[in-house]
Design a protein around this motif. Sequence first.
Motif, PDB file in Angstrom:
ATOM      1  N   ALA A  49      34.137  38.289  44.899  1.00 24.90           N
ATOM      2  CA  ALA A  49      35.373  38.915  44.426  1.00 24.90           C
ATOM      3  C   ALA A  49      36.243  37.860  43.766  1.00 24.90           C
ATOM      4  CB  ALA A  49      36.128  39.573  45.582  1.00 24.90           C
ATOM      5  N   ALA A  50      37.167  38.318  42.923  1.00 24.09           N
ATOM      6  CA  ALA A  50      38.103  37.411  42.275  1.00 24.09           C
ATOM      7  C   ALA A  50      39.421  38.129  42.031  1.00 24.09           C
ATOM      8  CB  ALA A  50      37.536  36.877  40.961  1.00 24.09           C
ATOM      9  N   ILE A  51      40.467  37.324  41.858  1.00 18.67           N
ATOM     10  CA  ILE A  51      41.805  37.866  41.640  1.00 18.67           C
ATOM     11  C   ILE A  51      42.539  36.956  40.666  1.00 18.67           C
ATOM     12  CG2 ILE A  51      42.757  36.632  43.638  1.00 18.67           C
ATOM     13  CD1 ILE A  51      44.492  39.150  44.165  1.00 18.67           C
ATOM     14  N   THR A  52      43.290  37.554  39.756  1.00 20.65           N
ATOM     15  CA  THR A  52      44.041  36.757  38.799  1.00 20.65           C
ATOM     16  C   THR A  52      45.229  36.064  39.466  1.00 20.65           C
ATOM     17  OG1 THR A  52      45.257  38.756  38.202  1.00 20.65           O
ATOM     18  CG2 THR A  52      43.377  38.156  36.816  1.00 20.65           C
ATOM     19  N   TRP A  53      45.865  35.141  38.725  1.00 26.89           N
ATOM     20  CA  TRP A  53      46.929  34.346  39.323  1.00 26.89           C
ATOM     21  C   TRP A  53      48.076  35.209  39.830  1.00 26.89           C
ATOM     22  CZ3 TRP A  53      51.901  34.548  37.510  1.00 26.89           C
ATOM     23  CH2 TRP A  53      52.081  35.129  36.248  1.00 26.89           C
ATOM     24  N   SER A  54      48.329  36.311  39.162  1.00 32.79           N
ATOM     25  CA  SER A  54      49.440  37.181  39.559  1.00 32.79           C
ATOM     26  C   SER A  54      49.043  38.191  40.620  1.00 32.79           C
ATOM     27  CB  SER A  54      49.959  37.941  38.341  1.00 32.79           C
ATOM     28  OG  SER A  54      48.970  38.850  37.877  1.00 32.79           O
ATOM     29  N   GLY A  56      47.444  40.778  39.750  1.00 32.41           N
ATOM     30  CA  GLY A  56      47.467  42.049  39.054  1.00 32.41           C
ATOM     31  C   GLY A  56      46.106  42.650  38.777  1.00 32.41           C
ATOM     32  N   SER A  57      45.097  41.802  38.762  1.00 31.39           N
ATOM     33  CA  SER A  57      43.740  42.300  38.508  1.00 31.39           C
ATOM     34  C   SER A  57      42.791  41.719  39.540  1.00 31.39           C
ATOM     35  CB  SER A  57      43.267  41.901  37.105  1.00 31.39           C
ATOM     36  OG  SER A  57      44.043  42.533  36.112  1.00 31.39           O
ATOM     37  N   THR A  58      41.859  42.555  39.976  1.00 31.33           N
ATOM     38  CA  THR A  58      40.841  42.128  40.922  1.00 31.33           C
ATOM     39  C   THR A  58      39.464  42.546  40.413  1.00 31.33           C
ATOM     40  OG1 THR A  58      41.126  44.159  42.213  1.00 31.33           O
ATOM     41  CG2 THR A  58      42.366  42.223  42.926  1.00 31.33           C
ATOM     42  N   TYR A  59      38.458  41.814  40.847  1.00 26.74           N
ATOM     43  CA  TYR A  59      37.087  42.048  40.414  1.00 26.74           C
ATOM     44  C   TYR A  59      36.180  41.930  41.634  1.00 26.74           C
ATOM     45  CZ  TYR A  59      39.541  40.630  36.184  1.00 26.74           C
ATOM     46  OH  TYR A  59      40.462  40.515  35.175  1.00 26.74           O
ATOM     47  N   TYR A  60      35.141  42.760  41.668  1.00 25.79           N
ATOM     48  CA  TYR A  60      34.239  42.775  42.815  1.00 25.79           C
ATOM     49  C   TYR A  60      32.791  42.866  42.367  1.00 25.79           C
ATOM     50  CZ  TYR A  60      38.457  43.827  45.477  1.00 25.79           C
ATOM     51  OH  TYR A  60      39.712  43.772  46.034  1.00 25.79           O
ATOM     52  N   ALA A  61      31.935  42.257  43.156  1.00 27.76           N
ATOM     53  CA  ALA A  61      30.502  42.478  42.993  1.00 27.76           C
ATOM     54  C   ALA A  61      30.189  43.899  43.442  1.00 27.76           C
ATOM     55  CB  ALA A  61      29.717  41.470  43.828  1.00 27.76           C
ATOM     56  N   ASP A  62      29.196  44.497  42.806  1.00 27.97           N
ATOM     57  CA  ASP A  62      28.827  45.871  43.159  1.00 27.97           C
ATOM     58  C   ASP A  62      28.448  45.987  44.629  1.00 27.97           C
ATOM     59  OD1 ASP A  62      27.181  46.661  39.987  1.00 27.97           O
ATOM     60  OD2 ASP A  62      29.293  46.739  40.587  1.00 27.97           O
ATOM     61  N   SER A  63      27.874  44.933  45.177  1.00 32.71           N
ATOM     62  CA  SER A  63      27.386  44.974  46.556  1.00 32.71           C
ATOM     63  C   SER A  63      28.507  45.062  47.586  1.00 32.71           C
ATOM     64  CB  SER A  63      26.530  43.740  46.837  1.00 32.71           C
ATOM     65  OG  SER A  63      27.281  42.558  46.628  1.00 32.71           O
ATOM     66  N   VAL A  64      29.740  44.724  47.194  1.00 29.84           N
ATOM     67  CA  VAL A  64      30.845  44.740  48.158  1.00 29.84           C
ATOM     68  C   VAL A  64      31.945  45.717  47.763  1.00 29.84           C
ATOM     69  CG1 VAL A  64      30.368  42.329  48.706  1.00 29.84           C
ATOM     70  CG2 VAL A  64      32.216  42.886  47.114  1.00 29.84           C
ATOM     71  N   LYS A  65      31.832  46.303  46.596  1.00 33.80           N
ATOM     72  CA  LYS A  65      32.874  47.196  46.099  1.00 33.80           C
ATOM     73  C   LYS A  65      33.081  48.358  47.076  1.00 33.80           C
ATOM     74  CE  LYS A  65      32.777  47.216  41.727  1.00 33.80           C
ATOM     75  NZ  LYS A  65      32.414  47.455  40.311  1.00 33.80           N
ATOM     76  N   GLY A  66      34.335  48.616  47.407  1.00 33.31           N
ATOM     77  CA  GLY A  66      34.652  49.684  48.347  1.00 33.31           C
ATOM     78  C   GLY A  66      34.664  49.239  49.799  1.00 33.31           C
ATOM     79  N   ARG A  67      34.142  48.054  50.075  1.00 28.11           N
ATOM     80  CA  ARG A  67      34.125  47.527  51.451  1.00 28.11           C
ATOM     81  C   ARG A  67      35.014  46.292  51.603  1.00 28.11           C
ATOM     82  NH1 ARG A  67      29.580  45.452  53.513  1.00 28.11           N
ATOM     83  NH2 ARG A  67      28.728  44.789  51.488  1.00 28.11           N
ATOM     84  N   ASP A  99      40.423  28.632  39.848  1.00 25.79           N
ATOM     85  CA  ASP A  99      40.122  28.509  38.428  1.00 25.79           C
ATOM     86  C   ASP A  99      41.422  28.608  37.634  1.00 25.79           C
ATOM     87  OD1 ASP A  99      37.670  30.135  36.253  1.00 25.79           O
ATOM     88  OD2 ASP A  99      39.243  28.689  35.835  1.00 25.79           O
ATOM     89  N   LYS A 100      41.649  27.654  36.706  1.00 24.39           N
ATOM     90  CA  LYS A 100      42.873  27.659  35.906  1.00 24.39           C
ATOM     91  C   LYS A 100      42.897  28.789  34.890  1.00 24.39           C
ATOM     92  CE  LYS A 100      43.929  22.720  36.155  1.00 24.39           C
ATOM     93  NZ  LYS A 100      44.085  21.470  35.390  1.00 24.39           N
ATOM     94  N   GLY A 101      41.729  29.328  34.572  1.00 29.63           N
ATOM     95  CA  GLY A 101      41.687  30.347  33.532  1.00 29.63           C
ATOM     96  C   GLY A 101      41.413  31.721  34.100  1.00 29.63           C
ATOM     97  N   ILE A 102      40.727  32.508  33.311  1.00 31.89           N
ATOM     98  CA  ILE A 102      40.344  33.852  33.734  1.00 31.89           C
ATOM     99  C   ILE A 102      39.210  33.721  34.751  1.00 31.89           C
ATOM    100  CG2 ILE A 102      39.371  36.047  32.963  1.00 31.89           C
ATOM    101  CD1 ILE A 102      40.631  35.442  30.221  1.00 31.89           C
ATOM    102  N   PRO A 103      39.286  34.397  35.889  1.00 27.98           N
ATOM    103  CA  PRO A 103      38.244  34.215  36.909  1.00 27.98           C
ATOM    104  C   PRO A 103      36.891  34.708  36.430  1.00 27.98           C
ATOM    105  CG  PRO A 103      39.658  36.064  37.476  1.00 27.98           C
ATOM    106  CD  PRO A 103      40.299  35.372  36.312  1.00 27.98           C
ATOM    107  N   GLY A 104      35.874  33.883  36.644  1.00 29.59           N
ATOM    108  CA  GLY A 104      34.515  34.231  36.261  1.00 29.59           C
ATOM    109  C   GLY A 104      33.672  34.584  37.466  1.00 29.59           C
ATOM    110  N   THR A 105      32.398  34.785  37.217  1.00 31.99           N
ATOM    111  CA  THR A 105      31.472  35.171  38.277  1.00 31.99           C
ATOM    112  C   THR A 105      30.482  34.068  38.622  1.00 31.99           C
ATOM    113  OG1 THR A 105      29.991  36.191  36.666  1.00 31.99           O
ATOM    114  CG2 THR A 105      31.659  37.610  37.677  1.00 31.99           C
TER     115      THR A 105
END
Length: 123
Positions: A49-54, A56-67, A99-105
């Motif tokens: 998973a990842a989250i932006t500095w603010s 405001g946005s979050t990202y998840y791997a399919d294997s953990v999404k919803g959990r 990460d100083k920039g946009i979170p990657g995978t």
Amino acid sequence: QVQLVESGGGLVQAGGSLRLSCAASGRTFSRYAMGWFRQAPGKEHEFVAAITWSGGSTYYADSVKGRFTISRDNAKNTVYLQMNSLKPEDTAVYYCAADKGIPGTLLQQYDYWGQGTQVTVSS
């Protein structure tokens, strides 16, 4: 320089929950996107998973999404990973990364990461 220290890992039964924390040093924590990765024995690092500095946005791997839910408290220099409905396949060492920039995978895209905390889910 940012130092990251993970905590909250442990042994839990399948279906249970854990909350991981990652405490960051330094006054610039709020400028960093944060990510969680995991590594099971004999496997490569896996994006969780990842989250932006603010926050405001979050990202998840399919294997953990919803959990799993990633969140952060910039006032406390801490990022969290709430893990629910845990499965034996979630067993791994969990790492947080900054990460100083946009979170990657990919962990290599991040500037700093911690030593990890072990999560073991028994069946």
